[in-house]
Write an enzyme that holds these catalytic residues in place. Structure first.
Site, PDB file in Angstrom:
ATOM      1  N   ASP A  86      14.308  -6.637  24.587  1.00 15.88           N
ATOM      2  CA  ASP A  86      13.332  -5.573  24.793  1.00 15.88           C
ATOM      3  C   ASP A  86      13.367  -5.185  26.278  1.00 15.88           C
ATOM      4  OD1 ASP A  86      11.180  -3.781  24.362  1.00 15.88           O
ATOM      5  OD2 ASP A  86      10.221  -5.150  22.962  1.00 15.88           O
ATOM      6  N   HIS A 121      16.228  -3.229  27.382  1.00 20.15           N
ATOM      7  CA  HIS A 121      15.938  -1.794  27.384  1.00 20.15           C
ATOM      8  C   HIS A 121      15.693  -1.260  28.783  1.00 20.15           C
ATOM      9  CE1 HIS A 121      15.877  -1.823  23.078  1.00 20.15           C
ATOM     10  NE2 HIS A 121      14.790  -2.564  22.998  1.00 20.15           N
TER      11      HIS A 121
END
Length: 183
Positions: A70, A93
């Site tokens: 993430d 990310h």
């Protein structure tokens, strides 16, 4: 590991490995230094943010390596005066501001410096995300990004003002209705 309402403190030389959720969460933390921290999770592990900040101020992050499934670093509502330097991010990310605008109580994000960063194998590098139908008016300002290196990054700069992680989304519903002349 969570830090809430902590002032004038630091973490140094710690490793977080394969957390089942986010690794380090900071809420209403002020004057906090993070150095020589390693965060590691598989690139396909959901909801494993490395460092997440909400309503924080005067945060310094340096000499840190973050690889997750993430956001490497998530900067949420009300966070001000953050300095991020000498960080390696990947997989993940990227360094994300937001998502912003989902709730009425959200506050501005101001004073972010990101420098001397390497993004390697991330879906995004620098990312700002806001909900399409914002419940609050939020200002994102005074951001400086310098000396950023991108290696195998999907979207080096991603500014998404129609963020919607769980469809159906308002703009997609409207476009489908228009296409099929529905009301």
């Amino acid at each position: 590991m969570g830090f809430a309402f902590v002032n004038n403190s630091r973490i140094n030389g710690i490793t977080s490995l394969n957390s089942k959720m986010g690794h380090f969460n900071f809420f209403s933390v002020h004057h906090f230094n993070i150095t020589d921290v390693t965060v590691t999770a598989p690139g396909d592990s959901p909801n494993t943010d490395g460092l997440k900040f909400g309503f924080c101020s005067n945060i310094n992050i340096s000499r840190t390596h973050i690889g997750t499934g993430d956001d490497c670093i998530a900067i949420l509502s009300g966070t001000t005066n953050m300095d991020i330097s000498n960080v390696n991010c990947g997989p993940g990310h990227g360094i994300s501001v937001g998502s912003l605008g989902k709730n009425k109580e959200e506050k501005d994000v101001n004073g972010l410096t990101v420098r001397d960063i390497v993004f390697n194998g991330t879906s995004d590098g620098i990312r700002i995300k806001t909900w399409e139908s914002s419940a609050s008016k939020i200002l994102v300002s005074n951001f400086v990004y310098e000396n950023i290196q991108m290696i195998n990054v999907g979207n080096p700069i991603n500014i998404d003002q129609k963020y919607c992680p769980h469809p159906p989304c308002e703009n997609k519903v409207k476009s489908l209705c228009a296409r099929y002349k529905l009301r």
